[in-house]
Design an enzyme around this catalytic site. Structure first.
Site, PDB file in Angstrom:
ATOM      1  N   GLU A  58       0.837  -1.313  -0.116  1.00  0.00           N
ATOM      2  CA  GLU A  58      -0.091   0.079  -0.016  1.00  0.00           C
ATOM      3  C   GLU A  58       0.973   1.321   0.197  1.00  0.00           C
ATOM      4  O   GLU A  58       0.479   2.345   0.519  1.00  0.00           O
ATOM      5  CB  GLU A  58      -1.077   0.062   1.112  1.00  0.00           C
ATOM      6  CG  GLU A  58      -1.951  -1.331   0.960  1.00  0.00           C
ATOM      7  CD  GLU A  58      -3.528  -1.059   1.579  1.00  0.00           C
ATOM      8  OE1 GLU A  58      -3.803   0.046   1.775  1.00  0.00           O
ATOM      9  OE2 GLU A  58      -3.953  -2.125   1.444  1.00  0.00           O
TER      10      GLU A  58
HETATM   11  N1  CAA Z   1      -6.684  11.745  -4.109  1.00  0.00           N
HETATM   12  C1  CAA Z   1      -6.909  12.258  -5.297  1.00  0.00           C
HETATM   13  N2  CAA Z   1      -6.055  12.217  -6.536  1.00  0.00           N
HETATM   14  C2  CAA Z   1      -4.716  11.853  -6.364  1.00  0.00           C
HETATM   15  C3  CAA Z   1      -4.295  11.650  -5.134  1.00  0.00           C
HETATM   16  C4  CAA Z   1      -5.200  11.342  -4.106  1.00  0.00           C
HETATM   17  N3  CAA Z   1      -4.697  11.049  -2.813  1.00  0.00           N
HETATM   18  N4  CAA Z   1      -2.810  11.225  -5.261  1.00  0.00           N
HETATM   19  C5  CAA Z   1      -2.615  11.597  -6.445  1.00  0.00           C
HETATM   20  N5  CAA Z   1      -3.802  12.108  -7.043  1.00  0.00           N
HETATM   21  C6  CAA Z   1      -3.773  12.618  -8.427  1.00  0.00           C
HETATM   22  C7  CAA Z   1      -2.906  13.895  -8.542  1.00  0.00           C
HETATM   23  O1  CAA Z   1      -3.620  15.084  -8.286  1.00  0.00           O
HETATM   24  C8  CAA Z   1      -2.848  13.871 -10.136  1.00  0.00           C
HETATM   25  O2  CAA Z   1      -3.767  14.054 -11.022  1.00  0.00           O
HETATM   26  P1  CAA Z   1      -4.012  15.756 -11.843  1.00  0.00           P
HETATM   27  O3  CAA Z   1      -2.851  15.494 -12.800  1.00  0.00           O
HETATM   28  O4  CAA Z   1      -5.446  15.971 -12.413  1.00  0.00           O
HETATM   29  O5  CAA Z   1      -3.659  16.784 -10.802  1.00  0.00           O
HETATM   30  C9  CAA Z   1      -2.919  12.422 -10.311  1.00  0.00           C
HETATM   31  O6  CAA Z   1      -3.477  11.635  -9.453  1.00  0.00           O
HETATM   32  C10 CAA Z   1      -1.256  12.002 -10.538  1.00  0.00           C
HETATM   33  O7  CAA Z   1      -0.568  12.078  -9.351  1.00  0.00           O
HETATM   34  P2  CAA Z   1       0.809  12.145  -9.391  1.00  0.00           P
HETATM   35  O8  CAA Z   1       1.407  13.215 -10.375  1.00  0.00           O
HETATM   36  O9  CAA Z   1       0.980  12.715  -7.936  1.00  0.00           O
HETATM   37  O10 CAA Z   1       1.415  10.676  -9.601  1.00  0.00           O
HETATM   38  P3  CAA Z   1       2.855   9.882  -9.434  1.00  0.00           P
HETATM   39  O11 CAA Z   1       3.024   9.540 -10.690  1.00  0.00           O
HETATM   40  O12 CAA Z   1       3.701  11.263  -8.996  1.00  0.00           O
HETATM   41  O13 CAA Z   1       2.582   9.056  -8.263  1.00  0.00           O
HETATM   42  C11 CAA Z   1       2.465   8.183  -5.982  1.00  0.00           C
HETATM   43  C12 CAA Z   1       2.207   9.549  -7.020  1.00  0.00           C
HETATM   44  C13 CAA Z   1       1.791   8.687  -4.748  1.00  0.00           C
HETATM   45  C14 CAA Z   1       3.736   7.755  -5.950  1.00  0.00           C
HETATM   46  C15 CAA Z   1       1.385   6.995  -6.587  1.00  0.00           C
HETATM   47  O14 CAA Z   1       1.948   6.557  -7.865  1.00  0.00           O
HETATM   48  C16 CAA Z   1       1.622   5.994  -5.290  1.00  0.00           C
HETATM   49  O15 CAA Z   1       0.715   6.140  -4.462  1.00  0.00           O
HETATM   50  N6  CAA Z   1       2.254   4.841  -5.515  1.00  0.00           N
HETATM   51  C17 CAA Z   1       2.242   3.801  -4.743  1.00  0.00           C
HETATM   52  C18 CAA Z   1       1.332   2.629  -5.131  1.00  0.00           C
HETATM   53  C19 CAA Z   1       0.578   1.956  -4.060  1.00  0.00           C
HETATM   54  O16 CAA Z   1       0.508   2.236  -3.031  1.00  0.00           O
HETATM   55  N7  CAA Z   1       0.000   0.705  -4.445  1.00  0.00           N
HETATM   56  C20 CAA Z   1      -0.467  -0.202  -3.520  1.00  0.00           C
HETATM   57  C21 CAA Z   1      -0.929  -1.395  -4.140  1.00  0.00           C
HETATM   58  S1  CAA Z   1      -2.368  -1.872  -3.226  1.00  0.00           S
HETATM   59  C22 CAA Z   1      -1.589  -2.881  -2.067  1.00  0.00           C
HETATM   60  O17 CAA Z   1      -0.497  -2.739  -1.720  1.00  0.00           O
HETATM   61  C23 CAA Z   1      -2.556  -3.811  -1.425  1.00  0.00           C
HETATM   62  C24 CAA Z   1      -1.659  -4.626  -0.016  1.00  0.00           C
HETATM   63  O18 CAA Z   1      -0.685  -4.758  -0.031  1.00  0.00           O
HETATM   64  C25 CAA Z   1      -2.465  -5.085   0.809  1.00  0.00           C
HETATM   65  P1  FAD Z   2       9.401  -0.853  -6.754  1.00  0.00           P
HETATM   66  O1  FAD Z   2       8.405   0.169  -6.960  1.00  0.00           O
HETATM   67  O2  FAD Z   2      10.108  -1.424  -7.446  1.00  0.00           O
HETATM   68  O3  FAD Z   2      10.413  -0.190  -5.481  1.00  0.00           O
HETATM   69  C1  FAD Z   2      11.557  -0.743  -5.286  1.00  0.00           C
HETATM   70  C2  FAD Z   2      12.149   0.277  -4.138  1.00  0.00           C
HETATM   71  O4  FAD Z   2      12.572   1.409  -4.768  1.00  0.00           O
HETATM   72  C3  FAD Z   2      11.313   0.525  -2.800  1.00  0.00           C
HETATM   73  O5  FAD Z   2      12.095   0.608  -1.753  1.00  0.00           O
HETATM   74  C4  FAD Z   2      10.806   1.905  -3.293  1.00  0.00           C
HETATM   75  O6  FAD Z   2      10.459   2.371  -2.088  1.00  0.00           O
HETATM   76  C5  FAD Z   2      11.906   2.643  -3.903  1.00  0.00           C
HETATM   77  N1  FAD Z   2      11.427   3.429  -4.867  1.00  0.00           N
HETATM   78  C6  FAD Z   2      10.708   3.291  -5.970  1.00  0.00           C
HETATM   79  N2  FAD Z   2      10.460   4.588  -6.507  1.00  0.00           N
HETATM   80  C7  FAD Z   2      10.756   5.657  -5.667  1.00  0.00           C
HETATM   81  C8  FAD Z   2      11.155   6.842  -5.790  1.00  0.00           C
HETATM   82  N3  FAD Z   2      10.284   7.796  -6.310  1.00  0.00           N
HETATM   83  N4  FAD Z   2      11.452   7.677  -4.708  1.00  0.00           N
HETATM   84  C9  FAD Z   2      12.340   6.880  -3.751  1.00  0.00           C
HETATM   85  N5  FAD Z   2      12.319   5.433  -3.568  1.00  0.00           N
HETATM   86  C10 FAD Z   2      11.555   4.927  -4.666  1.00  0.00           C
HETATM   87  N6  FAD Z   2      -0.367  -4.724  -4.753  1.00  0.00           N
HETATM   88  C11 FAD Z   2      -1.844  -4.544  -5.333  1.00  0.00           C
HETATM   89  O7  FAD Z   2      -2.009  -3.877  -6.329  1.00  0.00           O
HETATM   90  N7  FAD Z   2      -2.762  -5.220  -4.543  1.00  0.00           N
HETATM   91  C12 FAD Z   2      -2.294  -6.018  -3.275  1.00  0.00           C
HETATM   92  O8  FAD Z   2      -3.291  -6.757  -3.023  1.00  0.00           O
HETATM   93  C13 FAD Z   2      -0.912  -6.374  -3.132  1.00  0.00           C
HETATM   94  N8  FAD Z   2      -0.696  -6.819  -1.986  1.00  0.00           N
HETATM   95  C14 FAD Z   2       0.782  -7.134  -1.778  1.00  0.00           C
HETATM   96  C15 FAD Z   2       1.112  -8.074  -0.562  1.00  0.00           C
HETATM   97  C16 FAD Z   2       2.307  -8.653  -0.779  1.00  0.00           C
HETATM   98  C17 FAD Z   2       2.939  -9.353   0.232  1.00  0.00           C
HETATM   99  C18 FAD Z   2       3.456  -7.716  -1.262  1.00  0.00           C
HETATM  100  C19 FAD Z   2       4.779  -7.971  -1.106  1.00  0.00           C
HETATM  101  C20 FAD Z   2       2.895  -6.850  -2.144  1.00  0.00           C
HETATM  102  C21 FAD Z   2       1.513  -6.486  -2.371  1.00  0.00           C
HETATM  103  N9  FAD Z   2       1.364  -5.528  -3.277  1.00  0.00           N
HETATM  104  C22 FAD Z   2      -0.120  -5.545  -3.845  1.00  0.00           C
HETATM  105  C23 FAD Z   2       2.191  -4.710  -4.147  1.00  0.00           C
HETATM  106  C24 FAD Z   2       2.683  -3.673  -3.518  1.00  0.00           C
HETATM  107  O9  FAD Z   2       1.895  -2.635  -3.285  1.00  0.00           O
HETATM  108  C25 FAD Z   2       4.242  -3.263  -3.911  1.00  0.00           C
HETATM  109  O10 FAD Z   2       5.137  -4.314  -3.776  1.00  0.00           O
HETATM  110  C26 FAD Z   2       4.713  -1.983  -3.621  1.00  0.00           C
HETATM  111  O11 FAD Z   2       3.840  -1.006  -3.875  1.00  0.00           O
HETATM  112  C27 FAD Z   2       6.098  -1.462  -4.065  1.00  0.00           C
HETATM  113  O12 FAD Z   2       6.227  -1.790  -5.572  1.00  0.00           O
HETATM  114  P2  FAD Z   2       7.487  -2.798  -6.060  1.00  0.00           P
HETATM  115  O13 FAD Z   2       7.508  -4.165  -5.130  1.00  0.00           O
HETATM  116  O14 FAD Z   2       7.106  -2.965  -7.408  1.00  0.00           O
HETATM  117  O15 FAD Z   2       8.621  -1.927  -5.822  1.00  0.00           O
END
Ligand code: CAA
Ligand code: FAD
Length: 380
Positions: free
Chosen positions: A363
């Site tokens: 996340e």
């Molecule tokens: N609410 C509404 N809009 C938002 C927003 C928010 N919280 N955050 C960004 N946006 C909008 C921005 O305003 C922008 O829109 P406009 O161009 O219209 O202004 C657009 O989204 C793009 O935003 P950014 O330019 O900030 O995008 P970015 O490429 O720099 O990325 C980031 C931003 C915060 C790094 C985002 O890519 C991010 O959160 N990355 C992490 C992904 C992540 O959390 N993955 C989790 C997967 S789910 C999971 O992991 C579940 C699990 O494990 C159990």
């Molecule tokens: P990368 O994005 O390749 O990052 C590698 C390293 O580089 C990290 O340390 C990161 O912080 C760093 N890095 C990358 N970009 C930057 C930057 N701009 N500046 C500084 N540092 C940076 N995803 C889902 O969609 N749904 C799920 O249900 C879900 N469940 C998960 C469950 C598990 C057990 C795991 C391991 C992952 C899960 N994920 C899920 C994916 C998870 O959200 C991603 O692993 C996470 O967002 C990181 O992406 P990545 O693994 O590709 O790492």
């Protein structure tokens, strides 16, 4: 300002604590070893209302607030973080996403079952080449008039093998960048949708994590969530709430390890006294207690912001950043306080230490939380 919990909050917390002690604790080591989590336990969590905690009762949910959600998550996570991640994804990513942004038809068809635990949901954003860099979606959804055709790969999907409903983010128009991304509801069993093998993980081993393949999967147009191009914002808005869930998971892991370490330090003797009487151990306990309490404040503040209708993008990122750091650091200390016993499974703290690590990764990694927070700080 009032730091006390209401009687209702205490009741909810105690019910979750009781469930965790009586239903999750037995077998938690075996489930971790075997990388399983029985459907029966998921059903029991559904019966207690834990799968749709904040969902409006008219859609089958428990109608509780975000503070209740945090309390439940903390108690479950003290014992079994594999159970709590299932609850977190179903609640704050899938149910919330549908309740906040779905159509009435989508809510009736999907949310009503997800909120009771009759169906389980997954949230599919990450891809092999789009993790932190979430706008770089390679999965495509081509508009064919009355339906979309989805192709691509999602990886690391929690609940990937056991879900019925998958919220899938995909690129519909590459030219438009993040404005050409959409979110879709995909059902298990749709032709062309395949679920890969379960990942063999360091922690949260009871939670199933899978790679998903989409090969020409036809999804009806009515399964798109929100207006055309809303998918990336949908993901970001939904993840802000999800981060409260993971922050409370981290808090629970840290608090669970601390409680075990405190108890152990009052029982284990060395040099003629209980080890808690050695200042080096007593100061560790003081630091653990302080750090966990500080994390709890940030987590509660984020939940409070959500309940008040305030923006919680930054407070949820701060809560997750801090609570996950505390979880990692303090579970290591809990193992240290247990000495050699901390290194074996029977004492639980080694599992909590392994489980803690994921809270700094999923996340949004800690580095990504800092991007969110720093942008907010600079924007003012
Ligand atoms: N609410 C509404 N809009 C938002 C927003 C928010 N919280 N955050 C960004 N946006 C909008 C921005 O305003 C922008 O829109 P406009 O161009 O219209 O202004 C657009 O989204 C793009 O935003 P950014 O330019 O900030 O995008 P970015 O490429 O720099 O990325 C980031 C931003 C915060 C790094 C985002 O890519 C991010 O959160 N990355 C992490 C992904 C992540 O959390 N993955 C989790 C997967 S789910 C999971 O992991 C579940 C699990 O494990 C159990
Ligand atoms: P990368 O994005 O390749 O990052 C590698 C390293 O580089 C990290 O340390 C990161 O912080 C760093 N890095 C990358 N970009 C930057 C930057 N701009 N500046 C500084 N540092 C940076 N995803 C889902 O969609 N749904 C799920 O249900 C879900 N469940 C998960 C469950 C598990 C057990 C795991 C391991 C992952 C899960 N994920 C899920 C994916 C998870 O959200 C991603 O692993 C996470 O967002 C990181 O992406 P990545 O693994 O590709 O790492």
């Amino acid at each position: 300002m009032d730091f006390s919990l209401t009687e209702e909050h205490i009741m909810i917390r105690d019910a979750a604590r009781d469930f965790a002690q009586t239903e999750l604790l037995p077998g938690v080591i075996e489930r971790d070893n075997a990388q399983t989590f029985p459907d029966e336990l998921v059903r029991k969590m559904g019966d207690l209302g834990f799968m749709g905690i904040m969902v409006d009762p008219k859609y089958g949910g428990s109608g509780m607030d975000a503070i209740s959600y945090v309390l439940i998550m903390e108690e479950l996570s003290k014992i079994d973080a594999s159970a709590s991640v299932m609850v977190s994804v179903n609640n704050s990513l899938v149910c919330y996403g549908l309740e906040a942004y779905g159509t009435e038809e989508q809510k009736q068809k999907y949310l009503t079952k997800l909120a009771t635990g009759e169906s389980i949901g997954a949230f599919c954003l990450s891809e092999p080449e789009a993790g932190s860099d979430a706008t770089s979606q390679k999965t495509t959804a081509i508009d064919m008039g009355d339906h979309y055709v989805i192709n691509g790969t999602k990886n690391w999907i929690t609940n990937g093998g056991r879900s019925d409903v998958y919220l899938v983010i995909a690129q519909t128009d590459r030219e438009k960048g993040h404005k050409g991304i959409n979110a879709f509801i995909v059902e298990k069993g749709m032709p062309g949708f395949d679920i890969g093998p379960k990942e063999d993980k360091l922690g949260i081993r009871g939670s199933d994590t899978h790679t998903l393949q989409f090969n020409d999967v036809k999804v009806p147009k009515e399964n798109r969530i929100g207006e055309d191009g809303f998918g990336f914002k949908f993901a970001m808005k939904t993840l802000s709430g999800g981060r409260i869930g993971i922050a409370s998971q981290a808090l629970g892991i840290a608090a669970g390890a601390y409680e075990l370490a405190l108890k152990y330090s009052k029982e284990r003797k060395a040099f003629g006294t209980e080890i808690c009487n050695h200042q080096a151990i007593a100061f560790k306990l003081a630091d653990m207690h302080t750090e966990i309490e500080a994390a709890r404040m940030l987590v509660m503040k984020a939940a409070w912001d959500k309940d008040q209708g305030n923006n919680y993008d930054m407070s949820s990122a701060m809560a997750k950043l801090y609570a996950s750091k505390v979880a990692m650091e303090q579970t290591v200390e809990a193992v240290q306080i247990h000495g050699g016993n901390g290194f074996v499974k029977e004492y639980h703290v080694e599992r909590l230490m392994r489980d803690a690590k994921i809270t700094q990764i999923y996340e949004g990694t800690s580095e990504i939380q800092k991007i969110v927070i720093s942008r907010g700080v600079i924007r003012g």
